[in-house]
Design an enzyme around this catalytic site. Structure first.
Site, short mmCIF file in Angstrom:
data_model
loop_
_atom_site.label_atom_id
_atom_site.label_comp_id
_atom_site.label_asym_id
_atom_site.label_seq_id
_atom_site.Cartn_x
_atom_site.Cartn_y
_atom_site.Cartn_z
N ASP A 9 20.47 62.61 -6.22
CA ASP A 9 20.07 61.45 -5.43
C ASP A 9 20.48 60.20 -6.20
O ASP A 9 20.10 60.03 -7.37
CB ASP A 9 18.56 61.45 -5.18
CG ASP A 9 18.14 62.51 -4.18
OD1 ASP A 9 19.03 63.11 -3.54
OD2 ASP A 9 16.93 62.74 -4.05
N GLU A 15 17.12 61.39 -8.87
CA GLU A 15 16.61 62.76 -8.90
C GLU A 15 17.77 63.73 -9.04
O GLU A 15 18.91 63.41 -8.67
CB GLU A 15 15.83 63.10 -7.62
CG GLU A 15 14.49 62.40 -7.47
CD GLU A 15 13.69 62.89 -6.27
OE1 GLU A 15 13.99 64.00 -5.76
OE2 GLU A 15 12.78 62.18 -5.86
N ARG A 50 21.27 58.29 3.07
CA ARG A 50 20.09 58.38 3.93
C ARG A 50 19.44 57.00 3.95
O ARG A 50 18.84 56.58 2.96
CB ARG A 50 19.16 59.47 3.41
CG ARG A 50 19.84 60.86 3.45
CD ARG A 50 19.21 61.85 2.53
NE ARG A 50 19.31 61.44 1.14
CZ ARG A 50 18.73 62.10 0.14
NH1 ARG A 50 18.03 63.19 0.37
NH2 ARG A 50 18.86 61.66 -1.10
N LYS A 80 5.71 57.74 -7.43
CA LYS A 80 5.83 58.99 -6.68
C LYS A 80 5.27 60.16 -7.48
O LYS A 80 5.30 60.16 -8.72
CB LYS A 80 7.28 59.25 -6.28
CG LYS A 80 8.31 59.20 -7.42
CD LYS A 80 9.71 59.28 -6.83
CE LYS A 80 10.78 59.09 -7.89
NZ LYS A 80 12.14 59.11 -7.32
N ASN A 90 18.21 67.51 -7.67
CA ASN A 90 17.59 68.52 -6.82
C ASN A 90 18.30 69.86 -7.02
O ASN A 90 19.51 69.97 -6.86
CB ASN A 90 17.69 68.11 -5.35
CG ASN A 90 16.91 66.84 -5.07
OD1 ASN A 90 15.73 66.89 -4.80
ND2 ASN A 90 17.58 65.69 -5.17
N ARG A 98 11.59 54.56 2.54
CA ARG A 98 12.14 55.86 2.19
C ARG A 98 13.34 56.18 3.07
O ARG A 98 13.29 56.01 4.28
CB ARG A 98 11.08 56.95 2.35
CG ARG A 98 9.85 56.75 1.48
CD ARG A 98 8.73 57.69 1.86
NE ARG A 98 8.28 57.47 3.24
CZ ARG A 98 7.41 58.24 3.88
NH1 ARG A 98 6.89 59.29 3.25
NH2 ARG A 98 7.05 57.96 5.11
N LYS A 157 12.21 65.95 -10.39
CA LYS A 157 11.98 64.56 -10.79
C LYS A 157 12.29 64.37 -12.27
O LYS A 157 12.87 63.35 -12.67
CB LYS A 157 10.52 64.17 -10.52
CG LYS A 157 10.07 64.29 -9.05
CD LYS A 157 10.74 63.28 -8.16
CE LYS A 157 10.09 63.22 -6.78
NZ LYS A 157 10.13 64.48 -6.03
N ARG A 216 22.85 61.37 -1.13
CA ARG A 216 22.82 62.75 -1.60
C ARG A 216 24.25 63.15 -1.95
O ARG A 216 25.11 63.25 -1.08
CB ARG A 216 22.22 63.66 -0.54
CG ARG A 216 22.39 65.17 -0.80
CD ARG A 216 21.83 65.63 -2.13
NE ARG A 216 20.42 65.31 -2.32
CZ ARG A 216 19.43 66.04 -1.86
NH1 ARG A 216 19.67 67.14 -1.17
NH2 ARG A 216 18.18 65.68 -2.10
#
Length: 319
Positions: A273, A281, A225, A160, A283, A233, A125, A210
Site C-alpha cells: 500500500d 502497509e 483506491r 489504526k 499485505n 479511507r 501493519k 495497491r
C-alpha cells in the site's frame, strides 16, 4: 497440478472481484485440479501428517452457483502440489496457530504459498518497520501519552488498529485534536492493546495505491483506491473507487527495494500500500485487486501469478 486453497467459505466469495476466484479460474483453464477448505478443516495428530478435510471443485462458469462440489475427502497437505493460504485477515490467534500447522506441513513436504513462517514474520501493519526510509512518520505504542506527543508534533494524524483490514477502525485526527482521547481509548483498550499512528498523507485524495509483487517483481499497474465524498479511507471495502494506473517511478523504486528480499523469504504474492511517495502497509495474507487491474488495463494478473506458481512448484523446495 493439484491445488488446495485454504480460504474463507466459498459461498461468501464475490466472484466479480475476488482474487482467489481469479486464481482458481486461471488454474482451472490450465487443467489444474482444485480443492478448497477453511482453516478449521486442517488438523494434525501424532503418527500422521497435517491433513485437511477438503472439498474437490469444478468451476461452472455461471453465477451464483460458480462451483460444483465433486467430493469430500481427508488429504495430507503434502499430497498437493501447492497449498495456497488465502484466508483473509484479521491475523488473530487462530491465524497464528494455522501458520504453525502449515509450517509442520512444510516439514512433511508440503509447498505452501505464501510460506507459513513468512506469513507469521510479516504482520501487515508492522512489516513496514524494517524499511523506515520508505514510510511516513510512524508510531507504534500502547501509550496514550505517546500518541498525544505524536499528535502535537505532526498535528494531522491517522490512527489504526494493528489487526484491522479493509479500512476498519481507521481514524483521522486534525490539528484541533477533536475526540483524540476517545479514539485512543477505543483503539488501545486502556493501554492493553498496541496501535499504529502515522502522519496524515494528503496525497490520499489521489488514492491509496495497491502495488502487487509477484515472485518479487512488480505488476506494471497499481490500483489507486480513491476515497469518495467525505471519507478518508480509500479501501474498496469502505467505498473507495478503484482506478488502475501505471506504476510511478517512486512506486517502482519502493517495489524493487523490497520485492526481491520478500520473495527470498517465501512471499510469492505481496500487496504494497503506497500513498504518495510513502509505503504504509505490506499485505501478505490475501492480497487482492487482480480482477480490477485486469479489467481496466488488460494485463492478466491471474495468469502472471499462476505462471509464477507453476515456476515455484517446479523448483527444488526451499529449506
Amino acid at each position: 497440478m493439484q491445488l488446495l486453497f485454504i480460504a474463507d467459505p466459498l459461498e461468501d466469495f464475490k466472484i466479480a472481484k475476488d482474487t482467489s476466484f481469479a486464481m482458481m479460474r486461471e488454474a482451472a483453464c490450465r487443467g489444474h485440479q482444485l480443492s478448497a477448505c477453511e482453516p478449521q478443516d486442517v488438523m494434525w495428530q501424532r503418527g500422521a501428517r497435517v491433513t485437511a478435510h477438503v472439498r474437490d471443485l469444478t468451476l461452472t462458469g455461471r453465477t451464483p452457483e460458480w462451483f460444483r462440489e465433486t467430493g469430500r475427502r481427508a488429504v495430507a497437505l503434502a499430497d498437493f502440489d501447492a497449498v495456497l493460504m488465502r484466508k483473509d485477515p484479521p491475523f488473530d490467534s487462530e491465524y497464528f496457530y494455522a501458520t504453525h500447522l502449515l509450517e509442520q506441513a512444510e516439514r512433511e513436504g508440503a509447498r505452501v504459498f505464501n510460506r507459513a513462517r513468512a506469513l507469521r514474520d510479516h504482520p501487515e501493519k508492522l512489516a513496514i518497520l524494517e524499511w523506515p526510509e520508505l514510510i511516513p512518520e510512524t508510531l507504534v505504542t500502547r501509550s496514550a501519552a505517546d500518541v498525544r506527543a505524536f499528535h502535537a508534533a505532526h498535528r494531522d494524524i491517522i490512527l489504526k488498529p494493528l489487526d484491522g483490514m479493509g479500512g476498519m477502525g481507521i481514524f483521522r485526527v486534525g490539528p484541533d485534536g477533536l475526540n483524540l482521547g476517545s479514539i485512543i481509548e477505543t483503539l488501545n483498550r486502556g493501554g492493553a492493546q498496541s496501535l499504529m499512528v502515522q502522519r496524515y498523507l494528503p496525497e490520499i485524495t489521489q488514492g491509496d495505491k495497491r502495488v502487487l509483487l509477484i515472485a518479487g517483481e512488480p505488476v506494471p499497474y497499481a490500483l489507486a483506491r480513491i476515497p469518495q465524498g467525505s471519507e478518508i479511507r480509500g479501501n474498496l471495502a469502505a467505498g473507495g473507487k478503484g482506478v488502475a494506473q501505471a506504476l510511478s517511478a517512486r512506486d517502482l523504486e519502493i517495489a524493487r527495494t523490497i520485492g526481491p528480499e520478500l520473495h527470498r523469504r517465501g512471499l510469492l504474492l505481496v500487496g504494497l500500500d503506497i500513498i504518495g511517495d510513502c509505503m504504509t502497509e505490506i499485505n501478505v495474507t490475501s492480497p487482492t485487486c487482480f480482477q480490477e487491474i485486469t479489467a481496466q488495463t488488460g494485463f492478466d494478473v491471474a495468469a502472471c501469478f499462476i505462471d509464477a506458481l507453476e515456476a515455484a512448484v517446479s523448483q527444488p523446495k526451499q529449506t
